[in-house]
Motif scaffolding. Structure first.
Motif, PDB file in Angstrom:
ATOM      1  N   HIS A 144      16.084   7.522  10.052  1.00 17.42           N
ATOM      2  CA  HIS A 144      17.426   6.927  10.115  1.00 17.42           C
ATOM      3  C   HIS A 144      18.494   7.796   9.478  1.00 17.42           C
ATOM      4  CE1 HIS A 144      16.340   3.345  12.152  1.00 17.42           C
ATOM      5  NE2 HIS A 144      15.484   2.962  11.212  1.00 17.42           N
ATOM      6  N   PHE A 199       0.536   4.118   1.331  1.00 18.30           N
ATOM      7  CA  PHE A 199       0.760   4.829   2.599  1.00 18.30           C
ATOM      8  C   PHE A 199       1.755   4.087   3.493  1.00 18.30           C
ATOM      9  CE2 PHE A 199      -1.946   2.303   5.445  1.00 18.30           C
ATOM     10  CZ  PHE A 199      -2.779   1.653   4.549  1.00 18.30           C
ATOM     11  N   TRP A 200       1.826   2.757   3.342  1.00 21.26           N
ATOM     12  CA  TRP A 200       2.849   2.021   4.101  1.00 21.26           C
ATOM     13  C   TRP A 200       4.225   2.312   3.507  1.00 21.26           C
ATOM     14  CZ3 TRP A 200       5.150  -3.340   3.382  1.00 21.26           C
ATOM     15  CH2 TRP A 200       5.879  -3.717   4.495  1.00 21.26           C
ATOM     16  N   LEU A 242      10.679   6.425   7.543  1.00 23.08           N
ATOM     17  CA  LEU A 242      11.546   5.697   8.477  1.00 23.08           C
ATOM     18  C   LEU A 242      13.000   5.713   7.992  1.00 23.08           C
ATOM     19  CD1 LEU A 242      11.056   4.097  11.066  1.00 23.08           C
ATOM     20  CD2 LEU A 242      10.777   2.044   9.691  1.00 23.08           C
ATOM     21  N   VAL A 254       6.157  -1.968  10.779  1.00 19.48           N
ATOM     22  CA  VAL A 254       6.612  -2.939   9.779  1.00 19.48           C
ATOM     23  C   VAL A 254       5.638  -4.119   9.660  1.00 19.48           C
ATOM     24  CG1 VAL A 254       8.431  -4.625   9.266  1.00 19.48           C
ATOM     25  CG2 VAL A 254       9.044  -2.297   9.972  1.00 19.48           C
ATOM     26  N   PRO A 304      10.133   1.306  15.402  1.00 19.20           N
ATOM     27  CA  PRO A 304       9.821   1.175  13.975  1.00 19.20           C
ATOM     28  C   PRO A 304       9.142  -0.136  13.616  1.00 19.20           C
ATOM     29  CG  PRO A 304      12.212   1.311  14.352  1.00 19.20           C
ATOM     30  CD  PRO A 304      11.555   1.501  15.668  1.00 19.20           C
ATOM     31  N   PRO A 318       0.834  -1.206   0.000  1.00 17.20           N
ATOM     32  CA  PRO A 318       0.000   0.000   0.000  1.00 17.20           C
ATOM     33  C   PRO A 318       0.875   1.264   0.000  1.00 17.20           C
ATOM     34  CG  PRO A 318      -0.210  -1.211   2.087  1.00 17.20           C
ATOM     35  CD  PRO A 318       0.741  -1.978   1.239  1.00 17.20           C
ATOM     36  N   LEU A 361       7.499   3.785   5.399  1.00 14.69           N
ATOM     37  CA  LEU A 361       8.841   3.180   5.336  1.00 14.69           C
ATOM     38  C   LEU A 361       9.855   4.190   4.796  1.00 14.69           C
ATOM     39  CD1 LEU A 361       8.082  -0.447   4.046  1.00 14.69           C
ATOM     40  CD2 LEU A 361       8.413   0.329   6.389  1.00 14.69           C
ATOM     41  N   GLY A 371       1.941  -3.532   8.092  1.00 15.52           N
ATOM     42  CA  GLY A 371       2.112  -3.245   6.658  1.00 15.52           C
ATOM     43  C   GLY A 371       2.540  -4.490   5.905  1.00 15.52           C
ATOM     44  N   GLY A 372       3.435  -5.275   6.525  1.00 14.76           N
ATOM     45  CA  GLY A 372       3.886  -6.528   5.910  1.00 14.76           C
ATOM     46  C   GLY A 372       2.724  -7.492   5.735  1.00 14.76           C
TER      47      GLY A 372
END
Lengths: 314, 264
Positions: A158, A145-146, A153, B235, B231, A143, A150, B238-239
């Motif tokens: 990071h 939005f995911w 993130l 994960v 985080p 998706p 990420l 969504g996974g």
């Protein structure tokens, strides 16, 4: 060709009328009394009566629709209850975020999908094809939005390369604006590209099997010409159809991505309006976005005739 | 290979949903103030959320939400779409033209847009997402059904049945509709993962499943505020979405190859 365009244009106008009717019915008719929706369960009957009068809700429904539609055609979508400014002005003020986001995502989608789809078709049933198909399957499954989360993130939390959200505004310069929209455009565009890769591959494969492509190759034209001039041009109709549908999905996806990246676009305007029970804004934004999608579909219909002059639809 | 992988992942999805009805490692709603935002560990393989709830248990229970919304939304889209397609394709003329404009207009409302519109006047929740997503599927089902009816209504076996005195209802239900079903089954299969993605998106926006019920999209919404602290919280849900959609897409591709070899 003129007849076809006239018929499509007439259908487009009727479709827009139906869109406006659907929006009106959901917001003004389905809830029973929109004034009660706006003031909520704690509002007094007197306040509801005043609001009903102010919004013209006491008049017959067909009259309300005709007035609202007439206003919409003149660009008057009513006044926001939350901001006390015209809804049209609010929509225009949010477009400099949503429109560039959708355009950047659409560009990324096309420049990624077309070469990758061509590459996969050219290397049919070889490693490159399988690899492209695996990548596109994953792209379809993830998706947007995911993917956005990420990306935040990785690049924000990071690596610290970009901020996790917000919009710098175009007044600070072109690059800060583009930079604010880059990650959401990647999340939106690359993952929409996955569907277009498959459509491109499938359509190009069909054309590659045609006799005229074999003839062109036998006559010694370069591979680039065989693919670009003889194949891609003839494979474009299904690709444009899917790309048109994907553009509609981009508009919808932009609404979510604006929330992920805290961008002050149309989607967040509508979400804020729902919380504030600002019905004119919700009505205006949905009418605007739905009409834009219908317009894209109409433009795709017209594009067919340009891409393939044989199309007459008589 | 594709079909087998799709079947395996879908079996895992359904197995997880059924299992979560009778067993989850922890209570998906059980909070623990001392165990908040933990990373993966023995007792909590997927870690914990901001209330100390076990993410694995919530991901497992979220499977039911996804399947339920997927099935009902596709059902709504299929029933409404087929109804429009049958009336449009069988009757033809002005009725057909009118229904097609309605379908064109509905196509302007992706699930998120319908959900925004409905959420303005109704309470957001799982029912709202089912209806909004279902409406977004109507055009595809309507067009496929209409195309089938247009093609079949003048075929010899239909004309023969009509000449023998078969009523419209019998012609539609016994002769035409069964022959239009294979592409509609494929459409239902390919719509299912789209519905799951849409449900997650609506829940993420706060327009779908509401807290404290577990939904993968809702979990991602909650995880966003704690990206730097844990985080992993973002994960795993969504996974789960990506794996489910991947499996269902592979299954759909395989089914299409079986039922509609022309497009394979």
């Amino acid at each position: 060709m003129r007849g076809y365009i006239a018929r499509r244009a007439a259908a487009f106008v009727v479709t827009l009328l139906v869109v406006s009717l659907l929006v009106f019915v959901v917001v003004r008719v389905l809830p029973g009394d929109p004034a009660l929706v706006i003031i909520g369960p704690d509002g007094s009957p007197e306040a509801a009566a005043r609001l009903r009068e102010a919004m013209g809700l006491n008049r017959p429904i067909p009259v309300q629709y005709a007035e609202w539609l007439g206003g919409a055609l003149r660009g008057d979508l009513g006044k926001s209850l939350q901001y006390d400014v015209p809804v049209g002005r609010l929509i225009v003020s949010r477009l400099p975020v949503t429109l560039p986001l959708a355009l950047m995502a659409a560009t990324l989608m096309v420049v990624t999908a077309l070469p990758l789809g061509l590459f996969a078709a050219r290397h049919h049933r070889r490693v490159g094809d399988y690899l492209a198909m695996v990548v596109s399957q994953i792209g379809i499954a993830v998706p947007g939005f995911w993917a956005g989360l990420l990306l935040i993130l990785l690049f924000s939390v990071h690596l610290g390369w970009v901020q996790s959200g917000g919009f710098a505004g175009w007044s600070t310069g072109l690059w800060p604006g583009i930079r604010s929209l880059l990650l959401p455009a990647v999340a939106l565009g690359l993952f929409q590209a996955a569907v277009l890769v498959r459509a491109t591959r499938s359509s190009v494969l069909d054309v590659l099997r045609e006799d005229y492509v074999r003839t062109a190759r036998a006559k010694g034209v370069s591979e680039l010409s065989a693919l670009g001039k003889h194949t891609l041009r003839n494979a474009l109709i299904p690709i444009v159809t899917v790309a048109g549908l994907q553009l509609g999905q981009l508009a919808a996806g932009a609404i979510i991505l604006e929330s992920v990246f805290a961008l002050p676009g149309l989607g967040r305007l509508a979400l804020g309006a729902i919380t504030a029970r600002d019905l004119p804004v919700v009505q205006g934004v949905t009418l605007f976005v739905a009409s834009s999608i219908v317009f894209i579909n109409f433009a795709v219909d017209l594009l067919y005739v340009v891409l393939d002059p044989r199309i007459r639809y008589d | 290979m594709t079909f087998a992988t799709g079947v395996a992942i879908t079996a895992l999805l359904i197995g997880t949903a059924v299992l979560s009805l009778v067993y989850t490692p922890s209570d998906p709603l059980q909070m623990s103030i001392t165990g908040r935002l933990q990373g993966p560990s023995g007792p909590h393989p997927f870690g914990t959320d901001q209330y100390g709830r076990d993410v694995l248990s919530r991901v497992m229970r979220g499977t039911i939400t996804s399947i339920a919304v997927g099935v009902i939304a596709v059902g709504i889209g299929a029933v409404l779409g087929m109804l429009i397609g049958i009336l449009s394709g069988y009757a033809g003329g002005v009725l057909d033209e009118g229904f097609m404009r309605l379908v064109d207009a509905i196509q302007g409302f992706p699930a998120i847009l319908s959900a925004l519109l409905f959420a303005a006047v109704f309470t957001p929740g799982i029912a709202l997402s089912m209806v909004a997503i279902g409406i977004a599927f109507v055009p595809a089902f309507a067009r496929l059904t209409r195309a089938g009816f247009l093609e079949l209504r003048e075929r010899e076996f239909v004309v023969a049945a009509r000449a023998l005195g078969a009523a419209d209802r019998r012609l539609i239900t016994r002769h035409i509709l069964p022959n239009t079903l294979p592409p509609l089954i494929v459409q239902a299969t390919t719509s299912f993962p789209v519905a799951i993605l849409a449900e997650a998106g609506l829940a993420y926006l706060g327009l779908g499943t509401q807290p404290p019920h577990p939904s993968w999209g809702l979990m991602l919404r909650e995880a966003q505020n704690f990206l730097s602290m844990n985080p992993w919280f973002a994960v795993f849900p969504g996974g789960a979405i990506a794996l489910t959609v991947l499996g269902l897409n592979l299954l759909g591709d395989g089914l299409r190859d079986l039922l509609d070899p022309k497009t394979a």
